[in-house]
Every structure is written in structure tokens, then in C-alpha cells.
Motif scaffolding. Structure first.
Motif, PDB file in Angstrom:
ATOM      1  N   ASP A 330      15.344  38.381  46.596  1.00 26.48           N
ATOM      2  CA  ASP A 330      16.612  38.112  45.810  1.00 26.48           C
ATOM      3  C   ASP A 330      16.846  39.454  44.771  1.00 26.48           C
ATOM      4  OD1 ASP A 330      16.618  35.571  46.367  1.00 26.48           O
ATOM      5  OD2 ASP A 330      15.438  34.739  44.870  1.00 26.48           O
ATOM      6  N   HIS A 331      15.914  40.274  44.669  1.00 25.58           N
ATOM      7  CA  HIS A 331      16.227  41.562  44.289  1.00 25.58           C
ATOM      8  C   HIS A 331      17.016  42.233  45.333  1.00 25.58           C
ATOM      9  CE1 HIS A 331      13.692  41.346  40.832  1.00 25.58           C
ATOM     10  NE2 HIS A 331      12.366  41.595  41.263  1.00 25.58           N
ATOM     11  N   VAL A 332      16.713  42.333  46.554  1.00 29.60           N
ATOM     12  CA  VAL A 332      17.573  42.905  47.426  1.00 29.60           C
ATOM     13  C   VAL A 332      18.919  42.283  47.580  1.00 29.60           C
ATOM     14  CG1 VAL A 332      17.622  43.477  50.047  1.00 29.60           C
ATOM     15  CG2 VAL A 332      15.412  43.362  48.844  1.00 29.60           C
ATOM     16  N   MET A 333      19.001  41.041  47.535  1.00 29.32           N
ATOM     17  CA  MET A 333      20.211  40.530  47.651  1.00 29.32           C
ATOM     18  C   MET A 333      21.232  40.624  46.195  1.00 29.32           C
ATOM     19  SD  MET A 333      20.970  36.171  47.314  1.00 29.32           S
ATOM     20  CE  MET A 333      20.490  36.111  45.858  1.00 29.32           C
ATOM     21  N   SER A 334      20.795  40.586  45.202  1.00 29.45           N
ATOM     22  CA  SER A 334      21.453  41.052  44.205  1.00 29.45           C
ATOM     23  C   SER A 334      21.850  42.386  44.283  1.00 29.45           C
ATOM     24  CB  SER A 334      20.822  40.818  42.722  1.00 29.45           C
ATOM     25  OG  SER A 334      19.457  41.396  42.648  1.00 29.45           O
ATOM     26  N   GLY A 335      20.952  43.358  44.820  1.00 34.30           N
ATOM     27  CA  GLY A 335      21.541  44.536  44.985  1.00 34.30           C
ATOM     28  C   GLY A 335      22.638  44.870  45.699  1.00 34.30           C
ATOM     29  N   ILE A 336      22.759  43.885  46.957  1.00 37.68           N
ATOM     30  CA  ILE A 336      23.747  44.109  47.736  1.00 37.68           C
ATOM     31  C   ILE A 336      25.084  43.589  47.226  1.00 37.68           C
ATOM     32  CG2 ILE A 336      24.588  43.147  50.050  1.00 37.68           C
ATOM     33  CD1 ILE A 336      21.544  43.341  50.845  1.00 37.68           C
ATOM     34  N   ALA A 337      24.770  42.419  46.516  1.00 42.32           N
ATOM     35  CA  ALA A 337      25.941  41.656  45.861  1.00 42.32           C
ATOM     36  C   ALA A 337      26.567  42.648  44.821  1.00 42.32           C
ATOM     37  CB  ALA A 337      25.475  40.440  45.254  1.00 42.32           C
ATOM     38  N   PHE A 338      25.910  43.338  44.220  1.00 48.61           N
ATOM     39  CA  PHE A 338      26.242  44.310  43.356  1.00 48.61           C
ATOM     40  C   PHE A 338      27.027  45.468  43.809  1.00 48.61           C
ATOM     41  CE2 PHE A 338      25.997  47.956  40.618  1.00 48.61           C
ATOM     42  CZ  PHE A 338      26.641  47.780  39.513  1.00 48.61           C
ATOM     43  N   ALA A 339      26.451  46.178  44.832  1.00 51.65           N
ATOM     44  CA  ALA A 339      27.280  47.059  45.678  1.00 51.65           C
ATOM     45  C   ALA A 339      28.564  46.479  46.436  1.00 51.65           C
ATOM     46  CB  ALA A 339      26.094  47.708  46.638  1.00 51.65           C
ATOM     47  N   GLY A 340      28.389  45.583  46.832  1.00 50.76           N
ATOM     48  CA  GLY A 340      29.598  44.830  47.415  1.00 50.76           C
ATOM     49  C   GLY A 340      30.721  44.723  46.503  1.00 50.76           C
ATOM     50  N   LEU A 341      30.363  44.056  45.205  1.00 48.31           N
ATOM     51  CA  LEU A 341      31.382  44.039  44.090  1.00 48.31           C
ATOM     52  C   LEU A 341      31.890  45.415  43.859  1.00 48.31           C
ATOM     53  CD1 LEU A 341      29.940  40.957  42.337  1.00 48.31           C
ATOM     54  CD2 LEU A 341      32.268  40.929  43.604  1.00 48.31           C
ATOM     55  N   ILE A 342      31.241  46.165  43.804  1.00 48.27           N
ATOM     56  CA  ILE A 342      31.538  47.743  42.912  1.00 48.27           C
ATOM     57  C   ILE A 342      32.579  48.276  44.202  1.00 48.27           C
ATOM     58  CG2 ILE A 342      30.944  50.060  42.729  1.00 48.27           C
ATOM     59  CD1 ILE A 342      29.034  49.256  40.944  1.00 48.27           C
ATOM     60  N   ILE A 343      32.180  48.254  45.284  1.00 51.91           N
ATOM     61  CA  ILE A 343      32.891  48.823  46.582  1.00 51.91           C
ATOM     62  C   ILE A 343      34.321  47.817  46.412  1.00 51.91           C
ATOM     63  CG2 ILE A 343      33.236  49.003  48.974  1.00 51.91           C
ATOM     64  CD1 ILE A 343      30.336  49.287  48.748  1.00 51.91           C
ATOM     65  N   LEU A 344      34.277  46.435  46.316  1.00 56.56           N
ATOM     66  CA  LEU A 344      35.190  45.787  46.400  1.00 56.56           C
ATOM     67  C   LEU A 344      36.456  46.026  45.364  1.00 56.56           C
ATOM     68  CD1 LEU A 344      36.931  43.376  47.616  1.00 56.56           C
ATOM     69  CD2 LEU A 344      35.860  41.952  46.016  1.00 56.56           C
ATOM     70  N   PHE A 345      35.947  45.975  44.007  1.00 60.61           N
ATOM     71  CA  PHE A 345      36.919  46.359  43.017  1.00 60.61           C
ATOM     72  C   PHE A 345      37.394  47.812  42.930  1.00 60.61           C
ATOM     73  CE2 PHE A 345      34.445  42.624  41.070  1.00 60.61           C
ATOM     74  CZ  PHE A 345      35.218  41.747  41.203  1.00 60.61           C
ATOM     75  N   ASP A 346      36.723  48.695  43.299  1.00 64.16           N
ATOM     76  CA  ASP A 346      36.949  50.067  43.366  1.00 64.16           C
ATOM     77  C   ASP A 346      38.172  50.309  44.395  1.00 64.16           C
ATOM     78  OD1 ASP A 346      36.490  52.486  42.453  1.00 64.16           O
ATOM     79  OD2 ASP A 346      36.188  53.080  44.420  1.00 64.16           O
ATOM     80  N   TYR A 347      38.179  49.522  45.559  1.00 68.60           N
ATOM     81  CA  TYR A 347      38.962  49.484  46.704  1.00 68.60           C
ATOM     82  C   TYR A 347      40.451  48.793  46.315  1.00 68.60           C
ATOM     83  CZ  TYR A 347      41.561  48.876  51.029  1.00 68.60           C
ATOM     84  OH  TYR A 347      42.812  48.964  51.941  1.00 68.60           O
ATOM     85  N   LEU A 348      40.043  47.580  45.754  1.00 74.02           N
ATOM     86  CA  LEU A 348      41.059  46.596  45.352  1.00 74.02           C
ATOM     87  C   LEU A 348      42.142  47.050  44.099  1.00 74.02           C
ATOM     88  CD1 LEU A 348      42.212  43.908  46.553  1.00 74.02           C
ATOM     89  CD2 LEU A 348      40.832  42.788  44.974  1.00 74.02           C
ATOM     90  N   MET A 349      41.302  47.674  43.087  1.00 74.77           N
ATOM     91  CA  MET A 349      42.011  47.891  41.760  1.00 74.77           C
ATOM     92  C   MET A 349      42.602  49.268  41.863  1.00 74.77           C
ATOM     93  SD  MET A 349      41.510  44.865  41.051  1.00 74.77           S
ATOM     94  CE  MET A 349      40.351  43.573  41.480  1.00 74.77           C
ATOM     95  N   GLY A 350      41.501  50.110  42.266  1.00 69.69           N
ATOM     96  CA  GLY A 350      42.083  51.647  42.370  1.00 69.69           C
ATOM     97  C   GLY A 350      42.574  52.268  41.208  1.00 69.69           C
ATOM     98  N   TYR A 351      42.504  51.157  40.048  1.00 68.51           N
ATOM     99  CA  TYR A 351      43.040  51.683  38.603  1.00 68.51           C
ATOM    100  C   TYR A 351      41.975  51.480  37.709  1.00 68.51           C
ATOM    101  CZ  TYR A 351      47.033  50.566  41.103  1.00 68.51           C
ATOM    102  OH  TYR A 351      48.257  50.177  42.106  1.00 68.51           O
ATOM    103  N   SER A 352      41.813  52.601  36.915  1.00 68.06           N
ATOM    104  CA  SER A 352      40.597  52.676  36.060  1.00 68.06           C
ATOM    105  C   SER A 352      40.875  51.675  34.637  1.00 68.06           C
ATOM    106  CB  SER A 352      39.930  54.065  35.710  1.00 68.06           C
ATOM    107  OG  SER A 352      40.968  54.841  35.118  1.00 68.06           O
ATOM    108  N   SER A 353      41.227  50.569  35.004  1.00 66.48           N
ATOM    109  CA  SER A 353      41.434  49.841  33.636  1.00 66.48           C
ATOM    110  C   SER A 353      40.354  49.519  32.965  1.00 66.48           C
ATOM    111  CB  SER A 353      42.278  48.827  33.997  1.00 66.48           C
ATOM    112  OG  SER A 353      41.529  47.410  33.539  1.00 66.48           O
TER     113      SER A 353
END
Lengths: 568, 379
Positions: A330-353
Motif C-alpha cells: 500500500d505504501h508503493v501504491m500510494s506513492g504511485i497514486a501520488f506521482a500519477g496525480l501530480i503528473i496529471l494535474f501538472d499536465y492538465l492545469m499547467g497554471y500555477s494557481s
């Protein structure tokens, strides 16, 4: 208060749970209501306390006046109060707030200081040490019971029903409870009815006994009575042997022990490899820190955990079983989930709001929090304390350990163990650890029917689990355990069961043991621990003592240890 | 034979009797609605005529119902998973919005030669964005101890505000922006559709909707994951004690639900003739889906039907407003009455069922007791 039951019957479909019960409870007497599981005790108490209505033709007379009790609050208004096995209180609130909830003079703005005075005066009278500002969460079951008694007394009740009141409370609390009840009966002329399985309680406390069997009153008598009379009234058909044993000892566990084959050679079973090794473990419980717990459990061994309620036995088992830990997966899983969300939002938003920066920080804290905590505790203390089957367990959760043959059964069967609303077949399907993504219902059904037969469960494959009796639920829980079970942690395995059911459960457990399964169990009943343990761990006020000498495993010596009178 | 039927019951397929309360509820609701309309001086017939006129009269109108049905259906499908797991995923509205934003981002700024790749990227990012938004609510729930309802409401707000920010700011059309919509997407980026009776229909969208529903239904009826979700929904502690990875399953349920809602959002903005991101593009579909699943009381096979009725009401509601001069809010009232009535009857059904179960158990116990009595007597 005098309460008379006339022709009370209660029918559920074709079952007569209560069949023409006639009885008079006299003022100021303490009654024991005995009976096997399913004898109709709880139905009768539910009728008296207003949860259920009797069939037409039955009546209740309170002090000679026929009274119809529509609801539990109606019963309270008529002076009938019930103390449940699991206290009916609100854990997130304080003692005083709980006291106020059902207080008759609670208006829109309750008078707290007046209530506090009243509460303390009642508590003081019976020697209860209850802090009105303490949260219920911090109380033991015994203290919660005391709160309930105070609350019921403030409602000016005249008839008090207690359902298995000595389950889960300490010996000292039991003594306080009994002296309180005696005082209430003698001074306040309260009529008290005690629903129980424990003959020792009956002997010590009660004036009168009423025994139910198959929904009828199978006998009444005035105490004292020889225990075998009571046992005969309760079980009727029980074999000669039970009665013989019962005359020798009145405790049900010893009674059941006498029925087990080879029970006198329990320690003679050859022990196998060490399965659980605990080395200098420090345990942090809610109230205590227990240091330096060391224990080796070998295959086929039975370890009893003794101690007052809440001394850390439960926490010890939960810790060893990995229940409060997050798995490395679950530690590994949460790491992956976190990395995934960061990449996603970074790409999707692109705005440092600002919103998103905040959200990301929040996420970081939430997902990785448990990982940081685990890492910190690892850095602080790098020694491994618990080995299961030779493998360090620090990064393993209960699920990981379960796959390797460990099991934990909680005392709250329906709260943590079995799923209310699901059938036996669904349970068997769930419990099978399998990587296949779909469920083979036919195989599950087959396993269920096998389990029902093997464990003599009184229920059908399609019965929802909550419709089974407590003993049968426990049997299902045991049947669900994997075949290759190596080590079982059992928290109070016979909680709330009658003599026969408890005996059966132990029979099933010990048959597992012959296959090499080790058992670690806790019980509030010292006799149960004495009867079944090869070795005993005594938990007492932050200390932990292992008793390995069979000669010292007896009520007296263990009692001294629990009372903190001796450490050796 | 009986074993077969019972096995079906175990897997969750309910008997036909199960929908009787639904019918009773609908009937009660209709009576209540008739009374309500009567006070306003209308008959049921007037409203029905207007609804029929607005949503069923021609093929084109029927198609419009179908187009409204698809996003609603996808959201309801996703909610089936989270409801089964005991989660009130009220954040579905935000997940839908995020899906719409994801699809719009690709449609506005990315261009690929192949239409398939283009559409795949749009739908893919929509699913991922919705799923991420769902997972976020899931993480807040299991790791942060934030109830999914509160987390969901907050995330709904954030997504709505973010959508408004994009539409009025970075994604605003270069000329003539009103702050309520982006530029129309290029024809090339929209779902392929054919025109029937002046209405568009995209087979791809229909296939995705139906496919998603079938997959989820299969998961719920036959898969281990579905069974585990059921157990978690009924008692999370017990599920954990049975060795079920509860956190992982809850996250997965939220992820899938969010993904399906995101897909719904994509269809909403990519299905012609809309083809642009509008302010409030979710349009309350997520909340409506919550009602759909509540009405179906998590019985998957009922969901398409109820969703269809709702889509019909939503489509026809506009005509009711214009032709009868009744506020369109009345349609929402009608839906509310319907939901309440059905829930009421479902509660009654549950009570009856519990009573029956109790009786069956008692009967069994009585039989046992009698058998034992016999055994004792004979011995």
C-alpha cells in the motif's frame, strides 16, 4: 416494584419463543434468569422492556395493575430499566452529557451543575469513581456499565434487568457491581433480574432462580441450590457426565474441559517449530506503555493472555497480527497514486494557481503521511521485534500475514469479522484468498456446505449471517479460516456463548491445534485460560509476565499476578 | 431449481417482486403530482402532452432524449460501484466537469492527423481527469478522514470554479467572448455522428455508454472485486478482518466511478451539436445520477430504465415550461416527489422482508427444537 407475568407467549412464525410464562417478581429480590442460548430469555426480557409485544392473551401486571408497555421509553416511564451487555451510550460525548441525554428534566437548556451534583451523589453512594468530564471512549466496559446504572437510577426505576453484566469487566468491578445490586435490592427495594450464563454469579448474587427451556419456565427455586440442580434445569437432557462434573465444579469452562477427550494431557502434545517470535517489543496502548514483551510461540501451542480488561492483551494481538499497519504494497501504491496525480494535474492545469498548489500539498501530506510515519519509526528503532514464521513483519499488514497463514478473530464478531447482511456463501467466497478476478459461485457453495457440515453450523448456505446465533456465527468464523492456518489470535473466543456452544468452539479450536496451528487467545474468564493454555502471559498495569510452569497455571497464582501482587 | 434461484439472489439479481415498491412509489408520485398540478389549474394530460411534444414526438426528439441519457447513464453506472462500496460519491458532479475540461483541453489545443487518435486522446484524458478527481476524493476519505460527501462537495466547487476560470480566462475565445463558453471545437475533434431528422447521433458514444454499463454490471454480479465492494459497503471493519484490501478497493471504486463520469463529461462536450465547453457544462447531471441510483437501490438492471425516464423528463421539461408557462423547476419537483415516494415504498418493502426473514429463521429454529425433542424422546 412487583412485576407479574401472566400467560406471556411470543410466537415467531411456527416458533414459540416464549410459551405461556407465568411468574411473579417480588419487590426487593434478585432473580437469576437462566437458560441455554435460544431458551427464550432475551425474548422475555425484550417483552418486559417494551421492545416487543407479547401475543394476545398475555399480560404484565405492575404492582397488581395490568400495564401495556409499548416501547422501551414506555418501560422506563413505568419504572423498568434494562442494562444491556454492550452499554447503550454515546462514546464521543462525556459522562455527564450521556447522563443528561435521557434525564427527565433535560429541557432545552439542561441545568448542568444540578445534574453534576445529582450524578456525583448517586455515584458516590455506590462507590463508583466516575469523572463526569471524561469521554466515554476513555472508559472501560465496567465503568460504562456503572454510568448506565447511575443513569437508570436517576430515572427512578423499580425494576432493573441486567443482561450478562459480568462479561468483559474486571473482578474488582464485578465485586462493586454485586455489592451495588445487593444494596439496591435491600435499601431501595429494587427488583433485579439478571440474565446470565455464569452459575458463579448466580450463586454469589441471586436470591431466586428462574430457568427457561424451550420457551417455557422449566423450574424456579430459591438459592442456595447445588449447581447440578441448576444445570439439570437448564439442560435437562445433558448426559450424566455433565452433572457429575457440575457437582465437582460449577464453572462452565472446567465443566466443558471435563468433556474434552484427553483434556488432562493438554501440554503433552508435541510442539513444533517456533511460529511467532516476539523480541523485546514495546507496546503503546491507549493508557499504558508495556515494555519488553518477549514471547516465543511454537506450533501447536496454546498461549492464554490473562489480565484485567484493557491491560493490553488486545493491543498486543492486534500489533502482532499487523492490524494497525499499512502494508508495503500500500505504501508503493500510494506513492504511485501520488506521482500519477501530480503528473496529471501538472499536465492538465499547467497554471500555477494557488488552489492547485494547496491541493497538491494536501495530497502529499495525506498520501505519504503514513509512509513518513513508518519511515520515522524505522529510523528511530531499526531492530525487528516481531517475526512470524521467521520473517520480520514490520512492513507487513494483516492481509500480508493472513496470506501466510495468520488469522485474527475479534471479540466483536459482527463488528469486525463477519459482514452483516451477507450470506454464508458470500462469506466463504470472500474468505478464499484467490487471484482469480471472478467468483466461482458453485465452488463457493460447495465449500460452504462442506464448512457447514464439518463445523456443525446451524444455518444454511443462504442464511444471512446475522440470523445465526452467536455460537453459530463463531463457528462460521472458524470455518472461514484458511486450511493452512499456522497461528490464530483469538480475542475472547467464547464471548456470550452458553456452555455447550463454548465447549464446541474449543473442541473445534483444539482440533486445529492437532494439525500444528498455534493459538494465542485472551479471555476475561480466568478459568477458561487455566483450562486451555499451555503457557499464560499475564498483563498487569504495564507489565507483562510469562508463566510457563504448568503447576503455576491456576486461578490463585494467576490472580495474584493480575492483581499485581507478584512478579516472577 | 431453487438452488439456482437462490444462487442468483446471492449474486444480487433480485426477483421481480423487488420492483413492486418502485411501481407503487411511481403510482403514488403520479397521484401526488396530479393533485399538485390541479392546484395550478393543469391536468396530468396537459403536462404529458407537453412532455410528449418536447421529447418523443419525432425521431429527432427521441434522439435528444438519448443524448441526454448517455452522460446520465455513465454517471449512474459509476455510482453503482461507489454506492455498493458504501460511498456517497457526491463529487461525481466535479468528476464530470473535470472530464469535460480534459476533453476540451485536447480538443482545443492538440491536433493529430488521425481522427481515431485525436478522439482517443480526448476521451482518454477526460477519463483520466475524472478518475483523478475521484481518486482525490477517495484519498481524502481513506487517508485524510474527510467524509466523501464533504470532500466531494468541496471538489465540486473547485472544479466549477476552475472551469469558470478557464472559460473566462485562458480558454476564452479571442473575439467576442462572453465569458460563458469557449470557442466551438473544430468539427474534426467531435465524435463522429450521423444526422437523423435534424438531430445528431454518435454510435461511438452509444457504444461507450452501453459497454461501460455492461462491464460494471459484470463486475458487480460476478467479479471478486464486486463482491469485495459489497462487503466493504456493508462493514468496512469486517471486510478488513476477512483480508480484503479495503483501501485499495475503495480507491479503485472511486477511480472507476470518476473515469466513467469523466467519459460522460467528454460525451457531453464532444457530442454534436454542442461541441464546445460551456459554463456549467455538468448541468446537475451528477446529482441526477445520484437519484437514479438511489431509485434503483443499487440494482444495476434497473439503472438504464430509470436513467431513461429521467432523461425523458429532463428533455421534455423545457417544452413544459414554454408551452404551459410552468416553471421548469416543476419538473425537478416531480422528480423529487418520485424519488421520495419510491424510497418510502422501498423502506416498507425492507421492513416486510426483514420480518419474513425473521420468521423463516424462527421456523427453522422451531423445526430444529422439535427434532431434538424427538431425538431425546427416542433415546
Amino acid at each position: 416494584m412487583q412485576l407479574e407475568l401472566r400467560h406471556i407467549s411470543k410466537t415467531f412464525g411456527p416458533l414459540k419463543a416464549n410459551n405461556d410464562i407465568n411468574h411473579t417478581f417480588q419487590e426487593g429480590r434478585i432473580y437469576a434468569i437462566l437458560g441455554e442460548n435460544g431458551a427464550g430469555k432475551s425474548t422475555l426480557m425484550k417483552i418486559i422492556s417494551g421492545y416487543q409485544q407479547p401475543d394476545t392473551g398475555g399480560e404484565l401486571l405492575i404492582n397488581g395493575t395490568p400495564t401495556v408497555i409499548h416501547s422501551p421509553s414506555d418501560a422506563l416511564n413505568n419504572g423498568i430499566g434494562m442494562l444491556y451487555q454492550d452499554p447503550l451510550d454515546f462514546p464521543p460525548m462525556t459522562v455527564l452529557e450521556n447522563y443528561l441525554t435521557s434525564h427527565p428534566r433535560t429541557g432545552f437548556l439542561p441545568d448542568r451543575s444540578e445534574a453534576r451534583r445529582e450524578f456525583l451523589s448517586i455515584a458516590q453512594r455506590f462507590g463508583f469513581h466516575l469523572d463526569p468530564d471524561m469521554l466515554i471512549e476513555g472508559l472501560t466496559i465496567g465503568e460504562r456499565q456503572q454510568l448506565e446504572i447511575v443513569r437508570l437510577l436517576s430515572l427512578k426505576i423499580g425494576f432493573l434487568i441486567l443482561d450478562e453484566p459480568t462479561t468483559g469487566i474486571s473482578e474488582a468491578q464485578r465485586q462493586t457491581l454485586f455489592s451495588t445490586l445487593k444494596q439496591l435490592a435491600a435499601e431501595d427495594k429494587l427488583t433485579i433480574a439478571l440474565v446470565t450464563h455464569k452459575l458463579a454469579d448466580v450463586e454469589e448474587l441471586c436470591d431466586e432462580v428462574m430457568v427457561l427451556r424451550h420457551g417455557r419456565v422449566s423450574g424456579t427455586c430459591t438459592m442456595p441450590q447445588p449447581p447440578d440442580t441448576l444445570v439439570r434445569m437448564m439442560f435437562g437432557h445433558t448426559e450424566e457426565a455433565v452433572r457429575e462434573k457440575a457437582t465437582r465444579t460449577m464453572n462452565w469452562v472446567q465443566l466443558s474441559r471435563g468433556l474434552l477427550p484427553d483434556s488432562d494431557n493438554l501440554p503433552a502434545l508435541p510442539l513444533g517449530q517456533p511460529i511467532l517470535q516476539v523480541k523485546e517489543l514495546t507496546l503503546q496502548t491507549r493508557l499504558l506503555t508495556i515494555e519488553n514483551i518477549t514471547l516465543d510461540v511454537r506450533e501447536g501451542e496454546v498461549i492464554g493472555l490473562a489480565g484485567l480488561d484493557g491491560s493490553g492483551q488486545g493491543d498486543f494481538m492486534r500489533q502482532c497480527a499487523g492490524l494497525n499497519r499499512v502494508s508495503w504494497r500500500d505504501h508503493v501504491m500510494s506513492g504511485i497514486a501520488f506521482a500519477g496525480l501530480i503528473i496529471l494535474f501538472d499536465y492538465l492545469m499547467g497554471y500555477s494557481s494557488t488552489v492547485f498548489t494547496t491541493t497538491l500539498l494536501l495530497l502529499l501530506g495525506l498520501t505519504l503521511g503514513p509512509v513518513f510515519i513508518s519511515l520515522l519509526s524505522y529510523l528511530r528503532d531499526r531492530t525487528e521485534h516481531v517475526y512470524f514464521d521467521g520473517i520480520p513483519t514490520r512492513w507487513m499488514s494483516y492481509r500480508d500475514l493472513r496470506e501466510r497463514g495468520l488469522a485474527y478473530l475479534s471479540a466483536g464478531r459482527l463488528e469486525e469479522g463477519l459482514v452483516t447482511g451477507m450470506t454464508l456463501t458470500q462469506h466463504f467466497a470472500l474468505a478464499k484468498l484467490s487471484k482469480i478476478p471472478w467468483v466461482n459461485w458453485f465452488a463457493a457453495l460447495r465449500r460452504t456446505n462442506e464448512g457447514i457440515k464439518q463445523y456443525d453450523v446451524r444455518g444454511q448456505a443462504f442464511s444471512p449471517i446475522q440470523t445465526l446465533s452467536g455460537g453459530n456465527q463463531q463457528r462460521v468464523a472458524l470455518a472461514l479460516l484458511a486450511d493452512n492456518l499456522r497461528l490464530a489470535f483469538l480475542e475472547n473466543p467464547t464471548r456470550g456463548l452458553d456452555v455447550n456452544s463454548a465447549r464446541n468452539i474449543w473442541h473445534l479450536l483444539l482440533s486445529r491445534r492437532e494439525k500444528g496451528t498455534a493459538i494465542v487467545f485472551s479471555s476475561p474468564d480466568l478459568d477458561e485460560i487455566v483450562a486451555y493454555s499451555d503457557r499464560v502471559m499475564v498483563f498487569s498495569s504495564g507489565r507483562c509476565t510469562l508463566v510457563g510452569d504448568p503447576a503455576k497455571i491456576n486461578r490463585h497464582d494467576l490472580g495474584l499476578l493480575i492483581g499485581g501482587l507478584r512478579h516472577d | 431449481m431453487t438452488d439456482w434461484r437462490r444462487l442468483f439472489r446471492v449474486t444480487g439479481v433480485n426477483s421481480v417482486v423487488g420492483i413492486l415498491p418502485l411501481l407503487a412509489g411511481v403510482l403514488t408520485a403520479l397521484i401526488l403530482i396530479a393533485i399538485l398540478l390541479n392546484t395550478e389549474g393543469f391536468t396530468m394530460r396537459d403536462v404529458w402532452d407537453a412532455l410528449y411534444d418536447g421529447a418523443w414526438e419525432t425521431d429527432g426528439k427521441k434522439l435528444r432524449v438519448l443524448i441526454n441519457w448517455m452522460p446520465l447513464m455513465l454517471c449512474s453506472t459509476g455510482l453503482l460501484l461507489t454506492f455498493t462500496a458504501g460511498l456517497w460519491n457526491i463529487g461525481i458532479e466535479g468528476q464530470l466537469t473535470m472530464g469535460a475540461l480534459g476533453a476540451a483541453a485536447v480538443a482545443l489545443f492538440v491536433r493529430h492527423d488521425s481522427k481515431t487518435v485525436q478522439l482517443g486522446a480526448e476521451i482518454g484524458l477526460a477519463c483520466i481527469a475524472g478518475a483523478g478527481w475521484g481518486l482525490l476524493a477517495g484519498i481524502l476519505k481513506t487517508r485524510g478522514g474527510v467524509n466523501e460527501i464533504f470532500g466531494g462537495v468541496a471538489l465540486n466547487f473547485i472544479s466549477a470554479l476552475f472551469s469558470a476560470f478557464l472559460i473566462s480566462g485562458p480558454w476564452a475565445p479571442e473575439r467576442g467572448g462572453t465569458g460563458s463558453r469557449t470557442e466551438a471545437f473544430d468539427e474534426f475533434t467531435l465524435l463522429p455522428s450521423r444526422i437523423i431528422d435534424r438531430s445528431h447521433l454518435s454510435n461511438t458514444a452509444v457504444a461507450l455508454t452501453v459497454g461501460g454499463f455492461i462491464v460494471v454490471a459484470l463486475i458487480l454480479y460476478f467479479s471478486r472485486f464486486g463482491l469485495q465492494l459489497k462487503a466493504i459497503g456493508k462493514s468496512e471493519n469486517s471486510a478488513r478482518a476477512l483480508g480484503i484490501p479495503t483501501e485499495r478497493n475503495l480507491w479503485l471504486a472511486m477511480l472507476l466511478c470518476g473515469g466513467l463520469a469523466g467519459l460522460g463529461g467528454a460525451i457531453k462536450v464532444l457530442h454534436p451539436p454542442i461541441g464546445q465547453l460551456q459554463q456549467n457544462s455538468s448541468g446537475g447531471i451528477g446529482f441526477l445520477a445520484l437519484l437514479v441510483v438511489l431509485l434503483a437501490s443499487i440494482r444495476p438492471w434497473l439503472v438504464p430504465i430509470i436513467a431513461f425516464v429521467f432523461a425523458f423528463l429532463a428533455t421534455g421539461g423545457q417544452r413544459v415550461e414554454s408551452s404551459l408557462q410552468i416553471d421548469a423547476a416543476l419538473v425537478n419537483v416531480l422528480q423529487g416527489v418520485l424519488v421520495l415516494a419510491v424510497l418510502l415504498f422501498d423502506g416498507i418493502r425492507q421492513r416486510i422482508q426483514a420480518e419474513q426473514e425473521k420468521r423463516a429463521v424462527a421456523a427453522q429454529a422451531a423445526r430444529r427444537a422439535a427434532e431434538e425433542e424427538l431425538k431425546v424422546k427416542s433415546s
